[in-house]
Design an enzyme around this catalytic site. Structure first.
Site, PDB file in Angstrom:
ATOM      1  N   LYS A 104       0.734  -1.142   0.160  1.00 27.10           N
ATOM      2  CA  LYS A 104      -0.045  -0.128   0.202  1.00 27.10           C
ATOM      3  C   LYS A 104       0.939   1.151   0.009  1.00 27.10           C
ATOM      4  O   LYS A 104       1.963   1.416   0.885  1.00 27.10           O
ATOM      5  CB  LYS A 104      -1.057   0.058   1.146  1.00 27.10           C
ATOM      6  CG  LYS A 104      -2.018   1.075   1.236  1.00 27.10           C
ATOM      7  CD  LYS A 104      -3.150   0.886   2.327  1.00 27.10           C
ATOM      8  CE  LYS A 104      -2.666   1.428   3.580  1.00 27.10           C
ATOM      9  NZ  LYS A 104      -2.622   3.121   3.582  1.00 27.10           N
ATOM     10  N   ASP A 128      -3.548   4.437  -1.766  1.00 21.52           N
ATOM     11  CA  ASP A 128      -4.368   4.779  -0.814  1.00 21.52           C
ATOM     12  C   ASP A 128      -4.178   6.273  -0.684  1.00 21.52           C
ATOM     13  O   ASP A 128      -3.534   6.839   0.348  1.00 21.52           O
ATOM     14  CB  ASP A 128      -4.215   4.051   0.471  1.00 21.52           C
ATOM     15  CG  ASP A 128      -4.876   4.374   1.840  1.00 21.52           C
ATOM     16  OD1 ASP A 128      -6.061   4.928   1.328  1.00 21.52           O
ATOM     17  OD2 ASP A 128      -4.540   4.303   2.802  1.00 21.52           O
ATOM     18  N   LEU A 129      -4.788   6.982  -1.403  1.00 26.20           N
ATOM     19  CA  LEU A 129      -4.882   8.808  -1.297  1.00 26.20           C
ATOM     20  C   LEU A 129      -6.215   9.175  -0.920  1.00 26.20           C
ATOM     21  O   LEU A 129      -6.415  10.372  -0.748  1.00 26.20           O
ATOM     22  CB  LEU A 129      -4.445   9.346  -2.802  1.00 26.20           C
ATOM     23  CG  LEU A 129      -3.247   8.710  -3.421  1.00 26.20           C
ATOM     24  CD1 LEU A 129      -2.882   9.345  -4.748  1.00 26.20           C
ATOM     25  CD2 LEU A 129      -2.155   9.073  -2.191  1.00 26.20           C
ATOM     26  N   LYS A 130      -7.281   8.282  -0.656  1.00 25.24           N
ATOM     27  CA  LYS A 130      -8.272   8.446  -0.073  1.00 25.24           C
ATOM     28  C   LYS A 130      -8.994   9.789  -0.913  1.00 25.24           C
ATOM     29  O   LYS A 130      -9.235  10.930  -0.194  1.00 25.24           O
ATOM     30  CB  LYS A 130      -8.334   8.761   1.315  1.00 25.24           C
ATOM     31  CG  LYS A 130      -8.016   7.506   2.271  1.00 25.24           C
ATOM     32  CD  LYS A 130      -8.041   7.751   3.562  1.00 25.24           C
ATOM     33  CE  LYS A 130      -7.393   6.377   4.246  1.00 25.24           C
ATOM     34  NZ  LYS A 130      -6.132   6.046   4.400  1.00 25.24           N
ATOM     35  N   ASP A 180     -12.859  15.133  -3.525  1.00 25.01           N
ATOM     36  CA  ASP A 180     -12.784  16.470  -4.224  1.00 25.01           C
ATOM     37  C   ASP A 180     -13.932  16.729  -5.154  1.00 25.01           C
ATOM     38  O   ASP A 180     -14.852  15.841  -4.992  1.00 25.01           O
ATOM     39  CB  ASP A 180     -11.342  16.612  -4.991  1.00 25.01           C
ATOM     40  CG  ASP A 180     -10.954  18.144  -5.287  1.00 25.01           C
ATOM     41  OD1 ASP A 180     -11.765  19.058  -5.460  1.00 25.01           O
ATOM     42  OD2 ASP A 180      -9.622  18.330  -5.245  1.00 25.01           O
ATOM     43  N   THR A 182     -10.471   4.194  10.846  1.00 23.98           N
ATOM     44  CA  THR A 182     -10.304   3.503  12.241  1.00 23.98           C
ATOM     45  C   THR A 182      -9.658   4.491  13.287  1.00 23.98           C
ATOM     46  O   THR A 182      -9.769   3.861  14.468  1.00 23.98           O
ATOM     47  CB  THR A 182      -9.788   2.324  11.927  1.00 23.98           C
ATOM     48  OG1 THR A 182      -8.617   2.583  11.027  1.00 23.98           O
ATOM     49  CG2 THR A 182     -10.565   1.239  11.275  1.00 23.98           C
ATOM     50  N   ARG A 203       2.237  -0.439  11.097  1.00 22.10           N
ATOM     51  CA  ARG A 203       3.122  -0.502  12.167  1.00 22.10           C
ATOM     52  C   ARG A 203       3.323  -1.546  12.864  1.00 22.10           C
ATOM     53  O   ARG A 203       4.317  -1.769  13.693  1.00 22.10           O
ATOM     54  CB  ARG A 203       3.056   0.954  13.244  1.00 22.10           C
ATOM     55  CG  ARG A 203       3.243   2.146  12.513  1.00 22.10           C
ATOM     56  CD  ARG A 203       2.505   3.413  13.087  1.00 22.10           C
ATOM     57  NE  ARG A 203       0.958   3.258  12.813  1.00 22.10           N
ATOM     58  CZ  ARG A 203       0.444   4.505  13.183  1.00 22.10           C
ATOM     59  NH1 ARG A 203       0.604   5.511  13.854  1.00 22.10           N
ATOM     60  NH2 ARG A 203      -1.074   4.204  12.805  1.00 22.10           N
TER      61      ARG A 203
HETATM   62  O1  C5P Z   1      -1.268  -0.310  11.110  1.00 26.54           O
HETATM   63  P1  C5P Z   1      -1.084   1.023  11.095  1.00 26.54           P
HETATM   64  O2  C5P Z   1      -1.963   2.103  11.923  1.00 26.54           O
HETATM   65  O3  C5P Z   1       0.268   1.513  10.920  1.00 26.54           O
HETATM   66  O4  C5P Z   1      -1.743   1.176   9.460  1.00 26.54           O
HETATM   67  C1  C5P Z   1      -2.331   2.455   9.169  1.00 26.54           C
HETATM   68  C2  C5P Z   1      -2.545   2.506   7.594  1.00 26.54           C
HETATM   69  O5  C5P Z   1      -3.768   2.173   7.555  1.00 26.54           O
HETATM   70  C3  C5P Z   1      -2.119   3.795   7.125  1.00 26.54           C
HETATM   71  O6  C5P Z   1      -1.584   3.751   6.020  1.00 26.54           O
HETATM   72  C4  C5P Z   1      -3.502   4.399   6.879  1.00 26.54           C
HETATM   73  O7  C5P Z   1      -3.614   5.680   6.052  1.00 26.54           O
HETATM   74  C5  C5P Z   1      -4.475   3.394   6.769  1.00 26.54           C
HETATM   75  N1  C5P Z   1      -5.732   3.516   7.030  1.00 26.54           N
HETATM   76  C6  C5P Z   1      -6.406   3.574   8.241  1.00 26.54           C
HETATM   77  N2  C5P Z   1      -7.755   3.703   8.414  1.00 26.54           N
HETATM   78  C7  C5P Z   1      -8.493   3.708   7.308  1.00 26.54           C
HETATM   79  C8  C5P Z   1      -7.921   3.599   6.058  1.00 26.54           C
HETATM   80  C9  C5P Z   1      -6.624   3.431   5.748  1.00 26.54           C
HETATM   81  O8  C5P Z   1      -5.703   3.527   9.372  1.00 26.54           O
HETATM   82  N3  C5P Z   1      -9.961   3.841   7.656  1.00 26.54           N
END
Ligand code: C5P
Length: 225
Positions: free
Chosen positions: A33, A60-62, A65, A124, A204
């Site tokens: 990603k 994943d640029l969400k 616009d 999340t 992470r």
């Molecule tokens: O596992 P960790 O918290 O590091 O993962 C975070 C990744 O998941 C980030 O790249 C973040 O942009 C992505 N993400 C998120 N919640 C969302 C969509 C994507 O945390 N709803």
């Protein structure tokens, strides 16, 4: 059940560091990603680099616009040959439709397979997903023709009821004993899969671990069998 479900979130600001980590972790992940940080640092070239390594790439640029801008940006992203692209569900049905049209057009013109367009429902990092808002965002994703959505593990029951045919992608994966960082609606990988997640976004938990290879191997072990 195993690594085909795992998406490696390469949240790094340097292409060399990101591709080195991607190479080390390829035995444990099939999808990489690229989010705002890495795309901002490295640009589209990192998508090609990861594809050349054998990864399916999740951009994943969400996007959120006006429809015309999202359509045009999506045409560019589709031409890079990603497997997944995200849109923020808050952008609404017209924006999502425009994005999907541009995405598919860009992919077909470039001779690439069609990516899955995913609607982000409620991040999340937010403590709770308001049920009505979640239902609205899933409903919009279905109506606009998205192939999937991004939601927390705890939202899956409701989401499956509303959109049984759509692919679910779940971030916020944290194994027992690890820190939640800025994530709030977390679950272990096993829990998320048991709740019906199709794909898990893993960042992470692995990338910031003292030994990422060991952490990835432990995660894969936890979900196998
Ligand atoms: O596992 P960790 O918290 O590091 O993962 C975070 C990744 O998941 C980030 O790249 C973040 O942009 C992505 N993400 C998120 N919640 C969302 C969509 C994507 O945390 N709803």
């Amino acid at each position: 059940m195993g690594k085909e479900r795992l998406i490696l979130a390469l949240d790094l600001d340097d292409q060399v560091a990101a591709t080195r980590m991607a190479a080390e972790l390829h035995p444990y992940f099939e999808v990489a990603k690229v989010g705002l940080e890495l795309f901002g640092a490295a640009g589209p070239g990192v998508v090609y680099a990861l594809r050349d390594m054998g990864y399916r790439v999740f951009i994943d640029l969400k996007l959120h616009d006006i429809p015309n801008t999202v359509e045009r940006a999506s045409r560019v992203l589709g031409s890079l040959g990603p497997a997944f692209v995200t849109y923020h569900g808050a952008g609404g049905e017209e924006m999502l439709r425009a994005g999907i049209a541009g995405l598919f057009d860009g992919a077909s013109s470039g001779g690439e397979s069609l990516p899955l367009a995913l609607a982000v429902t409620v991040l999340t990092s937010e403590g709770s997903a308001n049920e009505a808002l979640m239902a609205e965002r899933i409903g919009v994703a279905v109506k606009a023709g998205c192939q999937g959505y991004v939601a927390g593990a705890s939202d899956l029951k409701a989401a499956h009821g509303l959109a049984p045919a759509l692919v679910s992608v779940v971030p916020g994966i944290r194994e027992a004993g690890s820190t939640r960082d800025d994530q709030r609606r977390t679950a272990t990988a096993r829990e998320a899969l048991d709740l019906g997640a199709d794909y898990l976004v893993v960042g992470r938990t692995v990338t910031a671990a003292p030994d990422p290879i060991k952490a990835a191997a432990a995660l894969l072990q936890a979900i196998s069998g």
